[in-house]
Design a protein around this motif. Sequence first.
Motif, PDB file in Angstrom:
ATOM      1  N   ALA A 139       0.728  -1.260  -0.021  1.00 53.62           N
ATOM      2  CA  ALA A 139      -0.012   0.065   0.077  1.00 53.62           C
ATOM      3  C   ALA A 139       0.946   1.227  -0.093  1.00 53.62           C
ATOM      4  CB  ALA A 139      -1.127   0.105   1.105  1.00 53.62           C
ATOM      5  N   PHE A 140       1.960   1.252   0.841  1.00 48.35           N
ATOM      6  CA  PHE A 140       2.941   2.555   0.952  1.00 48.35           C
ATOM      7  C   PHE A 140       3.381   2.649  -0.532  1.00 48.35           C
ATOM      8  CE2 PHE A 140       2.328   2.382   5.331  1.00 48.35           C
ATOM      9  CZ  PHE A 140       2.112   3.842   5.714  1.00 48.35           C
ATOM     10  N   SER A 141       4.041   1.415  -1.087  1.00 50.79           N
ATOM     11  CA  SER A 141       4.672   1.369  -2.359  1.00 50.79           C
ATOM     12  C   SER A 141       3.826   2.151  -3.595  1.00 50.79           C
ATOM     13  CB  SER A 141       5.046   0.132  -2.734  1.00 50.79           C
ATOM     14  OG  SER A 141       5.758  -0.493  -1.766  1.00 50.79           O
ATOM     15  N   VAL A 142       2.710   2.055  -3.345  1.00 54.57           N
ATOM     16  CA  VAL A 142       1.564   2.713  -4.644  1.00 54.57           C
ATOM     17  C   VAL A 142       2.031   4.085  -5.089  1.00 54.57           C
ATOM     18  CG1 VAL A 142      -0.531   3.143  -5.484  1.00 54.57           C
ATOM     19  CG2 VAL A 142      -0.209   0.885  -4.317  1.00 54.57           C
ATOM     20  N   PRO A 143       2.132   4.951  -4.099  1.00 56.06           N
ATOM     21  CA  PRO A 143       2.573   6.181  -4.403  1.00 56.06           C
ATOM     22  C   PRO A 143       3.747   6.443  -5.048  1.00 56.06           C
ATOM     23  CG  PRO A 143       1.849   6.348  -2.095  1.00 56.06           C
ATOM     24  CD  PRO A 143       1.958   4.880  -2.671  1.00 56.06           C
ATOM     25  N   VAL A 144       4.525   5.676  -4.907  1.00 57.53           N
ATOM     26  CA  VAL A 144       5.870   5.831  -5.593  1.00 57.53           C
ATOM     27  C   VAL A 144       5.865   5.505  -6.987  1.00 57.53           C
ATOM     28  CG1 VAL A 144       8.254   4.813  -5.553  1.00 57.53           C
ATOM     29  CG2 VAL A 144       7.375   4.789  -3.238  1.00 57.53           C
ATOM     30  N   PHE A 145       5.124   4.624  -7.321  1.00 55.18           N
ATOM     31  CA  PHE A 145       4.819   4.462  -8.711  1.00 55.18           C
ATOM     32  C   PHE A 145       3.482   4.987  -9.490  1.00 55.18           C
ATOM     33  CE2 PHE A 145       7.027   0.462  -7.203  1.00 55.18           C
ATOM     34  CZ  PHE A 145       8.084   0.514  -7.860  1.00 55.18           C
ATOM     35  N   LEU A 146       2.777   5.729  -8.783  1.00 54.90           N
ATOM     36  CA  LEU A 146       1.659   6.490  -9.194  1.00 54.90           C
ATOM     37  C   LEU A 146       1.762   7.989  -9.079  1.00 54.90           C
ATOM     38  CD1 LEU A 146      -1.333   4.345  -8.245  1.00 54.90           C
ATOM     39  CD2 LEU A 146      -0.202   4.155 -10.350  1.00 54.90           C
ATOM     40  N   ALA A 147       2.334   8.342  -7.817  1.00 56.49           N
ATOM     41  CA  ALA A 147       2.581   9.888  -7.602  1.00 56.49           C
ATOM     42  C   ALA A 147       3.586  10.417  -8.401  1.00 56.49           C
ATOM     43  CB  ALA A 147       2.642  10.115  -6.208  1.00 56.49           C
ATOM     44  N   VAL A 148       4.881   9.637  -8.618  1.00 60.40           N
ATOM     45  CA  VAL A 148       6.012  10.234  -9.346  1.00 60.40           C
ATOM     46  C   VAL A 148       5.442  10.532 -10.612  1.00 60.40           C
ATOM     47  CG1 VAL A 148       8.223   9.760 -10.070  1.00 60.40           C
ATOM     48  CG2 VAL A 148       7.597   9.376  -7.947  1.00 60.40           C
ATOM     49  N   PRO A 149       4.953   9.370 -11.613  1.00 60.39           N
ATOM     50  CA  PRO A 149       4.595   9.538 -12.956  1.00 60.39           C
ATOM     51  C   PRO A 149       3.365  10.878 -13.210  1.00 60.39           C
ATOM     52  CG  PRO A 149       3.818   7.433 -12.171  1.00 60.39           C
ATOM     53  CD  PRO A 149       4.807   8.137 -11.121  1.00 60.39           C
ATOM     54  N   ALA A 150       2.407  10.862 -11.875  1.00 59.26           N
ATOM     55  CA  ALA A 150       1.760  11.871 -11.940  1.00 59.26           C
ATOM     56  C   ALA A 150       2.128  13.314 -11.954  1.00 59.26           C
ATOM     57  CB  ALA A 150       0.498  11.713 -10.822  1.00 59.26           C
ATOM     58  N   ALA A 151       3.362  13.343 -11.229  1.00 63.69           N
ATOM     59  CA  ALA A 151       4.069  14.593 -11.117  1.00 63.69           C
ATOM     60  C   ALA A 151       4.573  14.704 -12.467  1.00 63.69           C
ATOM     61  CB  ALA A 151       5.126  14.716  -9.997  1.00 63.69           C
ATOM     62  N   ALA A 152       5.310  13.777 -13.146  1.00 61.19           N
ATOM     63  CA  ALA A 152       5.914  14.178 -14.286  1.00 61.19           C
ATOM     64  C   ALA A 152       5.052  14.730 -15.422  1.00 61.19           C
ATOM     65  CB  ALA A 152       6.792  12.758 -14.564  1.00 61.19           C
ATOM     66  N   LEU A 153       3.875  14.018 -15.303  1.00 64.27           N
ATOM     67  CA  LEU A 153       3.001  14.268 -16.450  1.00 64.27           C
ATOM     68  C   LEU A 153       2.519  15.627 -16.134  1.00 64.27           C
ATOM     69  CD1 LEU A 153       1.152  10.821 -16.904  1.00 64.27           C
ATOM     70  CD2 LEU A 153       2.631  11.861 -18.356  1.00 64.27           C
ATOM     71  N   LEU A 154       1.957  16.073 -15.029  1.00 62.89           N
ATOM     72  CA  LEU A 154       1.689  17.444 -14.704  1.00 62.89           C
ATOM     73  C   LEU A 154       2.617  18.578 -15.121  1.00 62.89           C
ATOM     74  CD1 LEU A 154       0.116  17.490 -11.057  1.00 62.89           C
ATOM     75  CD2 LEU A 154      -0.998  18.036 -13.244  1.00 62.89           C
ATOM     76  N   GLY A 166      11.581  20.128 -24.911  1.00 61.44           N
ATOM     77  CA  GLY A 166      12.479  19.170 -24.615  1.00 61.44           C
ATOM     78  C   GLY A 166      11.918  18.501 -23.135  1.00 61.44           C
ATOM     79  N   TRP A 167      11.585  19.555 -22.206  1.00 57.84           N
ATOM     80  CA  TRP A 167      11.359  19.104 -20.950  1.00 57.84           C
ATOM     81  C   TRP A 167       9.819  18.315 -21.073  1.00 57.84           C
ATOM     82  CZ3 TRP A 167      12.157  17.851 -16.090  1.00 57.84           C
ATOM     83  CH2 TRP A 167      13.285  18.038 -15.399  1.00 57.84           C
ATOM     84  N   ALA A 168       9.035  19.021 -21.720  1.00 54.45           N
ATOM     85  CA  ALA A 168       7.604  18.179 -21.840  1.00 54.45           C
ATOM     86  C   ALA A 168       7.764  16.719 -22.307  1.00 54.45           C
ATOM     87  CB  ALA A 168       6.943  19.087 -22.563  1.00 54.45           C
ATOM     88  N   VAL A 169       8.692  16.460 -23.490  1.00 54.36           N
ATOM     89  CA  VAL A 169       8.867  15.185 -23.836  1.00 54.36           C
ATOM     90  C   VAL A 169       9.378  14.231 -22.916  1.00 54.36           C
ATOM     91  CG1 VAL A 169       9.592  13.874 -25.651  1.00 54.36           C
ATOM     92  CG2 VAL A 169       8.651  16.015 -26.305  1.00 54.36           C
ATOM     93  N   ALA A 170      10.447  14.737 -22.399  1.00 57.13           N
ATOM     94  CA  ALA A 170      11.341  13.959 -21.248  1.00 57.13           C
ATOM     95  C   ALA A 170      10.383  13.500 -20.150  1.00 57.13           C
ATOM     96  CB  ALA A 170      12.461  14.752 -20.851  1.00 57.13           C
ATOM     97  N   SER A 171       9.814  14.751 -19.615  1.00 54.02           N
ATOM     98  CA  SER A 171       9.117  14.246 -18.436  1.00 54.02           C
ATOM     99  C   SER A 171       7.722  13.459 -18.839  1.00 54.02           C
ATOM    100  CB  SER A 171       8.251  15.689 -17.832  1.00 54.02           C
ATOM    101  OG  SER A 171       9.331  16.538 -17.262  1.00 54.02           O
ATOM    102  N   ALA A 172       6.987  13.596 -19.809  1.00 53.20           N
ATOM    103  CA  ALA A 172       6.151  12.869 -20.082  1.00 53.20           C
ATOM    104  C   ALA A 172       6.550  11.142 -20.337  1.00 53.20           C
ATOM    105  CB  ALA A 172       5.365  13.220 -21.395  1.00 53.20           C
ATOM    106  N   GLY A 173       7.831  11.145 -21.211  1.00 53.44           N
ATOM    107  CA  GLY A 173       8.259   9.981 -21.315  1.00 53.44           C
ATOM    108  C   GLY A 173       8.642   9.345 -20.029  1.00 53.44           C
ATOM    109  N   CYS A 174       9.302   9.939 -19.033  1.00 50.03           N
ATOM    110  CA  CYS A 174       9.621   9.286 -17.740  1.00 50.03           C
ATOM    111  C   CYS A 174       8.534   8.689 -17.050  1.00 50.03           C
ATOM    112  CB  CYS A 174      10.359  10.274 -16.998  1.00 50.03           C
ATOM    113  SG  CYS A 174      12.280  10.368 -17.566  1.00 50.03           S
ATOM    114  N   GLY A 175       7.404   9.644 -17.048  1.00 48.04           N
ATOM    115  CA  GLY A 175       5.943   9.204 -16.421  1.00 48.04           C
ATOM    116  C   GLY A 175       5.470   8.054 -17.019  1.00 48.04           C
TER     117      GLY A 175
END
Length: 231
Positions: A139-154, A166-175
């Motif tokens: 349960a605690f691990s879920v934010p690591v794999f969901l909150a980080v990509p959500a932040a990257a996509l935002l 450049g930053w937009a593509v890199a951030s979206a790709g990582c997310g």
Amino acid sequence: MVHDVRGREGPGVVTRRALLVGGAVAGPLFIAVALVQGAVRPGYEPLRHPVSSLALGPGGAVQVVNFLVTGALYAGLAVGLARAPRPAGTSRARAVLIGAAGVGLIGAGAFRTDPVGGYPPGAPDALAGYSTAGALHDAFSVPVFLAVPAAALLHARARRREGDGGWAVASAGCGLVVLAGFGAASAGFGQHPALVDVAGLVQRLSLTAGFGWLSALAVQALRQPASNVPR
């Protein structure tokens, strides 16, 4: 004031920069410690087993500390980002999501995962059910794999609106890599025949993408002029 009349950095700026530096080194430190542990731990197969399994068996305390320290550094990064000047269009939700991931890592360290994939040696490939600690760990691990990509996509959306492709593509790709890796690794740890033997590798790639993005974000914030920090 952030600066005194002689232009020296005030304590608030020094603290903010320390938090950002901690966030920049957190991910590489976590990955390095996990890689070393995985390479030397008897019976552990990095391609197959999750990083969390390193907290089990002899030497497991090292990975527990790895979770706790990394979580604390990312919680600090969230505070540093909240205090730092934000690029135009960037939401404060980004810092909140990163803070949630930091808390998630701390919780993942406080509660150890259940055995999976035959590790520790002698354990079955899959348990019939969760222990309380194992359920809390997941349960605690879920934010690591969901909150980080959500932040990257935002962040990607904000940078695209400002014309920073450049930053937009890199951030979206990582997310997207983090999200896809999370799904594939979870299936592998659940003993999906096509993924079971590479689930550990997929998880590490997912973590590297997410933590690498956080390091880049911290470095970008460090480059912002200190004089722009709000009082």
